[in-house]
Structure formats: C-alpha cells, structure tokens
Design a protein around this motif. Structure first.
Motif, short mmCIF file in Angstrom:
data_model
loop_
_atom_site.label_atom_id
_atom_site.label_comp_id
_atom_site.label_asym_id
_atom_site.label_seq_id
_atom_site.Cartn_x
_atom_site.Cartn_y
_atom_site.Cartn_z
N THR A 225 56.18 68.81 30.13
CA THR A 225 55.15 69.74 30.55
C THR A 225 55.49 71.16 30.10
N ASN A 226 56.80 71.53 30.30
CA ASN A 226 57.22 72.88 29.89
C ASN A 226 57.06 73.06 28.39
N ILE A 227 57.31 71.99 27.60
CA ILE A 227 57.15 72.09 26.14
C ILE A 227 55.71 72.35 25.80
N LYS A 228 54.84 71.57 26.48
CA LYS A 228 53.41 71.76 26.21
C LYS A 228 52.99 73.17 26.57
N ARG A 229 53.54 73.64 27.73
CA ARG A 229 53.08 74.92 28.24
C ARG A 229 53.71 76.11 27.53
N HIS A 230 55.00 76.05 27.20
CA HIS A 230 55.66 77.27 26.76
C HIS A 230 56.21 77.21 25.34
N ALA A 231 56.48 76.01 24.79
CA ALA A 231 57.32 75.98 23.60
C ALA A 231 56.57 76.22 22.29
N GLY B 64 57.68 80.44 38.32
CA GLY B 64 57.79 79.00 38.13
C GLY B 64 58.99 78.40 38.82
N ARG B 65 58.78 77.12 39.27
CA ARG B 65 59.89 76.50 39.96
C ARG B 65 60.28 75.18 39.34
N GLY B 66 59.81 74.98 38.10
CA GLY B 66 60.13 73.73 37.41
C GLY B 66 61.62 73.55 37.17
N1 ATP Z 1 60.29 74.12 26.23
C1 ATP Z 1 60.14 75.41 26.42
N2 ATP Z 1 59.98 76.28 25.34
C2 ATP Z 1 59.81 77.60 25.54
N3 ATP Z 1 59.87 78.23 26.73
C3 ATP Z 1 60.01 77.39 27.87
C4 ATP Z 1 60.16 76.00 27.73
N4 ATP Z 1 60.38 75.51 29.02
C5 ATP Z 1 60.34 76.57 29.84
N5 ATP Z 1 60.12 77.69 29.17
C6 ATP Z 1 60.09 79.05 29.75
O1 ATP Z 1 60.78 79.00 30.98
C7 ATP Z 1 59.95 79.47 32.03
C8 ATP Z 1 60.22 78.72 33.28
O2 ATP Z 1 59.64 77.51 33.29
P1 ATP Z 1 59.31 76.79 34.59
O3 ATP Z 1 59.01 75.42 34.30
O4 ATP Z 1 60.37 76.97 35.59
O5 ATP Z 1 58.07 77.61 35.08
P2 ATP Z 1 56.49 77.42 34.61
O6 ATP Z 1 56.49 76.32 33.73
O7 ATP Z 1 56.19 78.75 34.09
O8 ATP Z 1 55.76 77.14 35.97
P3 ATP Z 1 55.71 75.74 36.78
O9 ATP Z 1 56.57 74.85 35.99
O10 ATP Z 1 56.17 76.06 38.10
O11 ATP Z 1 54.33 75.33 36.75
C9 ATP Z 1 58.57 79.38 31.53
O12 ATP Z 1 57.74 80.43 32.06
C10 ATP Z 1 58.73 79.54 30.02
O13 ATP Z 1 58.63 80.87 29.67
#
Ligand code: ATP
Ligand code: MG
Lengths: 309, 454
Positions: B368-374, B418-420
C-alpha cells in the motif's frame, strides 16, 4: 626462641676473672710471696762455734751471775798455770745460753745460776754446783735508806711506794722474768714475786737483761733500786747501797746460818765428752781445791763443791 | 582482603610469645650485668681493705724486724762469738713487751735457724714475713725475720664483705628489677595496643564478610528481580500474542457473519431486484429505481466484501499464507498496473495464525505504501524461511525516503500522521521479531521483516 646472650656472659666472666685476677695480684703483692725464713738446717742441732778437735782450750760462758766469781777462779787458775793461756770467760749469754752452748760444745763449761729446766734434762749435761750467793736489793749510792721491810719491798715493786724516806724518787730496775735473782726471791717471798710479775707485765719499770747492765744501771740511775748479787758487789768492790731486809744484812754468814733467805746457787754444766778434757778436769779440780774454795769465800760466796755433785 | 588475611592469621599466636620474649630478652641481658655489679660492689671494698691492711701489716713487720735487728745487733756486738746463745733470752723478753702476736725467726749467715726457745707449738701457717739483716762489726751475721698473722685482716675483710655484699646485692636487684618492671609495664601497654589492633582487624574482617554477604545477597536479589522481570515480559508477550490471536479470531468471526448473513441477504436482494427489473421493464421509473437500487446494492456488496477482506483475510484460513501472499501480489499488480515479482518459498504451513496474519498485513501495508508514496515501476516481494525464522522482503525502485523520516515514522505516536510503519514495528516487536527499512531518497525502498515461525 632468641639466642642466649652468650657474649655478654663471656664478657662478664672475663671482667670478673680480670677483677679477681687483679685482686689476687694485689694481695700477693701486698702479702709478699709468703716465703718466710728458710733455714737450710732446721731444728738447730749443730754448734755455732765449732769445737776445735783436741786443741787444749777452756771456754766458759753462761749466766752473768756466775761471771764475777768464775773470772776470779779462772784468774787464780791461770795464775798457777801460766802455760794454759787458752782459757776464756765470755760475756753473759744467760743460763739458757750457757746450757745450750755447753750442749753444743761451743764452750767446754756452761755457767748457770739456776737449776736445769725440764726440757734441758735430755741434753745429758753434768751439773756441778760450786757456789751459793745472796741476792740483794741494791740501790744507787745516792740512796740514804739502808733497810727495807718485806712489805715496803712489795709496795715499791707494786708501784704504791714511789719515794725513798728522804723524798727522793724511787726508780725500780727490773730483770726479765725467769731471771735467777727473781727466782731466788719468788721461792720464799710469793707476795714480792706477784708484785714483780705484775709490774713486768704492765711494763711499769725499766727492764734490763744482764747482770752487767743491771750493775751499770744501778750506778747511773738516781734513786735506782734492783735485785743484784752480793758476790758481784763483793768481788768487784762495788760502792752500791745494799739494803737489809727486815733488818737482816745479806752476807755469806747470814746465808749460811739461814737468817737471810734470798740466795741462788751457781753451777758448772758440761757434757760427758767435755768432762773428759784434761783442762776441764784440771779447772774443776782447782775449784774444788783449797785455793779455789778460798777464792770463792773471798768473793763473798758460800762454796758448794764437795757438798754438791 | 584475601591477601591481608593470610599474614594476619599466622602472627595471631606469635605476638603473645613475642611480648613474653621482650621481657625475657631484657632479663637475660640484665642478669649477667646485675651479677657483675653485685660481685664488683660486694667484693671491691673488702678486697681493697684486705690489700691495704696486708700492706700496712707488711710495713709493720718490716719496721718490727728492723727494730728487733737493731736490739740484737747492739747486744750481739758485746758478745760477737756467742751471740747466738744470748739472743733467745733477749728475744723472749722483747716478745713479752710486744702487744701483737709476732713470730720471730733468726737465720744465721750459713742458713741455720737459731733455736729461739719459744714454744713452736702454735705455728700459724699463713704469716706475713719481713726481714732485716743483723750485722756484727759491719759484717752480715744473719737475718731476722718477723712474721705477722694476717688472719685478722682476713676476718676484717670477711666482715666487710657482709655489708658490702648486701649493698651490691641490693644495687643489683634494683638494677635488675627496675628496668624489668618498666618493661613489663610498657609490655602490658603494647599488649593492650596489639589486642586493640586485633580487635579492629577482626572487626574489619567481619565487616568485610558481611559486606561480601550483602553484595552477594543484593546481586542474587537483583538476579531474582531480573528473572521475575523476564518472566513477566514473557508472560506479557504470551498474553499479547494471545490477545492478538483472539482479536484476529473475533475479526474473522465478524467477517464470516457479515459475509454469510449480510452478504447473502444483499445478494438475495440484488437477485430480487434483477427479477423486478426484468419484470417491470416497461415501467421506466421502476426500472430506473430498481437499477439504482441494484447499483447501490452492488456498491454495498462491494463495500462489505472489502470490509470483510480487510477485517480478516479469509484467504489465510482457506489457502494458507503462501497462496494468500501470491494472490495479494497478483491482485496488487492487477489493480495498480505495476510489475510485481514475487517469490514465496514457504512450503509447509508451520506458522501460527497470528504470525500468518501479521505477515500478510505487513505485506499489505508495504505494498500500500508503495502504491501511495513510492511512484515505483517494479516491485519485488520475497517470503522464505531461514534458520527457523520467517523472512519477508518488499523492495521497490521508487523515490525512497530519508532515514530520518523512517525513524520518525516508526517511532512517533499514532496520533500524528501516518501510522503504517509504526504499526508494522509494533506487530514485529509484539511477536518477537524485527523490522528494518533500508532507503535513500531516489534509490528505492526495501522493507525487511523477520519473525519467529511460531
Ligand atoms: N515505498 C515507499 N516509497 C516512498 N515513500 C514511502 C514509501 N513507504 C512509505 N513512504 C513514506 O513514509 C511515510 C510514512 O508512511 P506510513 O505508511 O507510515 O504513513 P501513510 O502511508 O502516509 O499513512 P497511513 O499508512 O497511515 O495511511 C509516507 O508518508 C511516505 O512519505
Ligand atoms: Mg502507509
């Protein structure tokens, strides 16, 4: 365990040893080597004057009391026999000396004015009494008194009486104890003997040791008085004052009749060997002869030869 | 302590012996000295007195000999031939006047002794002798010897020996006992000091012992507390794992219920609505409403499915972890259009449900984090067992994230942002595992998870 103080003990022993060694040295040094007289001949049996073999001689020595009469006899004897010049009468050596000299044959005839003592008996001497003489109380010519009682005599000798009747001081002259004159008085007058002995022990008076010394002392001592022989006074014509005792005048007669009780006997002593000598026999024969008897009597002595022996 | 304990135990018996020896030592040295003093003081004066008396006696004897020789000479000169025979009488009377006990001998020139006629019965054996020559006409005729008895001097010296001996003895006793008394007084003080020293030594030793005991006790207490803590920790861990398992079971129950009841009902409703639509085809309004309701129902069904899926991955119960992770990757790739390479080497299903769920969820979150942030193009997922432990690696080639950000995200409290990642870490730690995130901005991100199998 700690070691015993061996060295300390050794030091103490050394010091004590040194101390006592020094003390011993000091004592020996102070006391001398402890060696006294060491005579090569002990017991004195030899004569001090050697008898000269068969040489003709006649030596006489002994009591001073015998000398005046003996000299008179010898003079008379020699006068009759001028060739016999080797006759000598020596100075007084006392009766004891006379006995010993006769025993040793240092002299041929010893002269004694007393009888032989017990320890002189073993010498085997022959005793020949030849005269009896009165013992007188003689005084310095200056003394004026002529008579003394027995009590006065005791007072004088015991020191209670110190002056003559004229006030002059009395100076007693004593003979040594054991003297024949003293013995003559002691025999019949014990009170006097005690006083005399006491004075002698106390050293109260001057003591003389020979008849000759007494004679001289009596002449030179003012107020002097002492025991002396009548015969000596008579023979030598001495000007001494002779005291009557209790009014009895000493003389040959008063002896013979027994009124004067103080006298002594004079004797010759000789060994049997000396007795065999011709000169001795000749002399004894002369004394016993009329001539000899006359000499005795003339000297103020009472002859005894013939009565004695 | 052990070093000092050894020398103190040995001399404990010695000091008393040493104390006694101190006095004995002094005594052994004072004894000879005192003895010396006693002997010297006791004997010196009597000996000196004896020597002096002997000297004076000898002088007296000499004087007497000369006097008597003079008397004899005077008399002998009158009778030079027979003086030997006259002398005894003379001497006898000279003697009578002498107060002293005197022995007189005369020896003539030839060494012959004169017979002096005196009783030779009482001849003392020890006499002090002195001699003087007798001359007649100037020629020596003999010697006159005078012997004095030294017995009196000896008796005097012996009498002196008594008081001086006592004096010496007294002095020696003083010299001997005074220092000894002082020494024994000092010794008793020393003994007291030593005793006190021993006391404090013993006190120190016992103090040491109690200290050691205390330290031991404290450390054992600490050990016990530590053990207890570990036990509690263990207990908490089992409790929490049991709690998460329970939670999981509850979720699955809810999911099952939703699926079995609401889902079935909604499906039935939809079928009914379909029939209604077919049958009232002519009627445009009904048709439209039914269509709308159907769409709403589809949406609701979809919604419930999603909720059920999110509540409990039922796929785990049905097919196990390996299949679930493969399908997750496939679904993710399908849904996002990304290229997802996965290798799952887990053959046997030996893991506990809690572990399986946690791995699944964490893989979900990582994807999920990859989809969201990477903004990544390819993703690689690996799951494999290694030495009794389960390992999960999710790697992407996206933009990455700074280590600071990662640290902040994993440790910050859940309220802020975020608390992932934080949740992932919590899950790992609750189950006794570890989480590591390697990333640099512009270089992609890889997530490493390691968990115990059971
Ligand atoms: N695979 C990734 N590539 C790039 N940045 C990432 C990746 N995983 C996490 N991050 C960064 O780390 C941060 C923390 O991630 P985390 O999962 O804790 O919070 P979130 O994803 O922002 O919110 P939540 O997971 O609570 O919905 C993210 O805001 C993002 O900036
Ligand atoms: Mg996230």
């Amino acid at each position: 365990m700690r070691r015993k103080p061996v060295f300390l003990w050794a030091a103490v022993v050394v010091v004590v040893g040194a101390f006592f060694g020094a003390a011993t040295f000091a004592i020996v040094n102070a006391a001398g080597d402890g060696v006294g007289p060491d005579p090569t001949i002990r017991g004195n049996t030899g004569a001090f004057v050697e008898p000269r073999g068969n040489e003709e001689r006649l030596f006489l020595a002994g009591s001073g009391s015998n000398l005046p009469l003996t000299r008179a006899l010898v003079d008379a004897f020699v006068a009759g026999h001028p060739e016999r010049a080797k006759v000598v009468v020596f100075e007084s050596i006392g009766s004891s000396g006379g006995v010993r000299a006769a025993r040793d044959q240092a002299v041929e005839i010893g002269l004694i004015s007393r009888s032989l003592r017990e320890r002189e008996q073993p010498y085997g001497l022959q005793v020949v009494p030849y005269a009896r003489v009165a013992v007188v109380v003689a005084a310095n010519p200056s003394v004026s008194d002529t008579n003394l009682t027995r009590d006065e005599l005791v007072e004088i000798y015991s020191g209670r009486r110190t002056t003559w009747s004229d006030g002059a001081a009395i100076s007693v002259l004593q003979r040594e104890q054991g003297d024949s004159s003293h013995a003559a008085f002691a025999r019949v007058f014990p009170a006097f003997a005690r006083a005399d002995a006491e004075a002698y022990a106390a050293g109260r008076f001057r003591v003389v040791y020979h008849d000759r010394a007494m004679q001289n002392a009596l002449f030179v001592t003012e107020g002097g008085v002492g025991l002396f022989d009548f015969g000596a006074v008579q023979t030598q014509g001495l000007a001494l004052r002779l005291m009557d005792i209790d009014g009895v005048r000493p003389s040959v007669v008063s002896i013979e009749d027994g009124s004067y009780p103080f006298y002594k006997d004079l004797s010759f002593v000789y060994t049997s060997e000396s007795g065999k000598r011709p000169l001795v026999q000749a002399f004894l024969a002369f004394v016993a002869s009329d001539g000899g008897q006359q000499v005795i009597r003339d000297g103020g002595y009472m002859p005894l030869v013939g009565g004695g022996q | 302590m052990t070093v000092s304990a050894e020398p103190t135990t040995n001399p404990t018996t010695n000091p008393t012996a040493k104390e006694v020896e101190l006095r004995a030592y002094l005594a052994a040295r004072m004894l000879p000295l005192s003895l010396l003093l006693a002997i010297l003081v006791g004997c010196a004066a009597p000996l000196a007195d004896y020597v002096l008396t002997l000297h004076s006696l000898r002088a007296q004897a000499q004087t007497r000999a000369e006097q008597l020789a003079a008397v004899i000479e005077r008399e002998a000169s009158e009778r030079p031939v027979l003086w030997h025979y006259d002398t005894p009488k003379l001497l006898m009377h000279v003697h009578a006047n002498l107060s002293q006990q005197v022995e007189v001998r005369i020896v003539d020139r030839n060494g012959r002794a004169l017979e002096l006629g005196r009783s030779s019965s009482q001849l003392p054996d020890r006499l002090l002798w002195a001699s003087a020559p007798i001359k007649i006409d100037g020629k020596p005729a003999g010697f006159l010897w005078v012997g004095l008895q030294a017995d009196q001097a000896l008796r005097e010296a012996l009498l002196l020996l008594l008081p001086f001996g006592l004096l010496g003895l007294g002095l020696a006793l003083l010299v001997y006992f005074l220092p000894l008394r002082a020494m024994s007084r000092a010794e008793s003080q020393i003994r007291g000091l030593i005793a006190r020293l021993h006391q404090s030594q013993r006190a120190l030793e016992s103090f040491n012992q109690t200290l050691e005991q205390q330290v031991e006790q404290r450390s054992s207490e600490l050990q016990a507390a530590n053990n207890e803590l570990r036990q509690k920790e263990e207990h908490i861990r089992t409790l929490s794992s049991r709690a998460s398992a329970l939670q999981e079971a509850e979720r699955r129950g809810i999911a099952r219920d939703l699926h079995d009841s609401a889902g079935q009902a909604l499906t039935a409703i939809r079928i009914n609505l379909q029939l209604i639509e077919q049958m009232a085809g002519q009627q445009a309004f009904v048709e439209a409403t039914a269509s709308k309701t159907m769409a709403m129902t589809d949406a609701t069904v979809e919604e419930i499915r999603r909720a059920v899926a999110s509540l409990s991955p039922a796929i785990l119960d049905d097919f196990g972890l390996a299949v679930a992770v493969r399908r997750l990757c496939d679904d993710f790739g399908e849904r996002t259009g990304l290229e997802v390479a996965h290798s799952v080497e887990l053959s046997e299903e030996g893991c506990s449900p809690a572990i399986e769920t946690a791995v699944y969820r964490m893989a979900q979150e990582a994807l999920t984090n990859i989809k969201r942030h990477a903004a990544a193009e390819t993703v690689e997922v690996r799951l494999w067992p290694e030495q009794g432990r389960l390992k999960l690696e999710v790697r992407d080639d996206g933009k990455g994230v700074s280590p600071d950000e990662v640290a902040r995200a994993t440790s910050r409290p859940p309220e802020q942002g975020g608390r992932g990642l934080h949740g992932m870490r919590e899950r790992c730690e609750l189950l006794g595992g570890t989480l590591r995130i390697d990333s640099e901005p512009g270089c992609g991100t890889s997530v490493h998870i390691e968990l115990p199998m059971v």
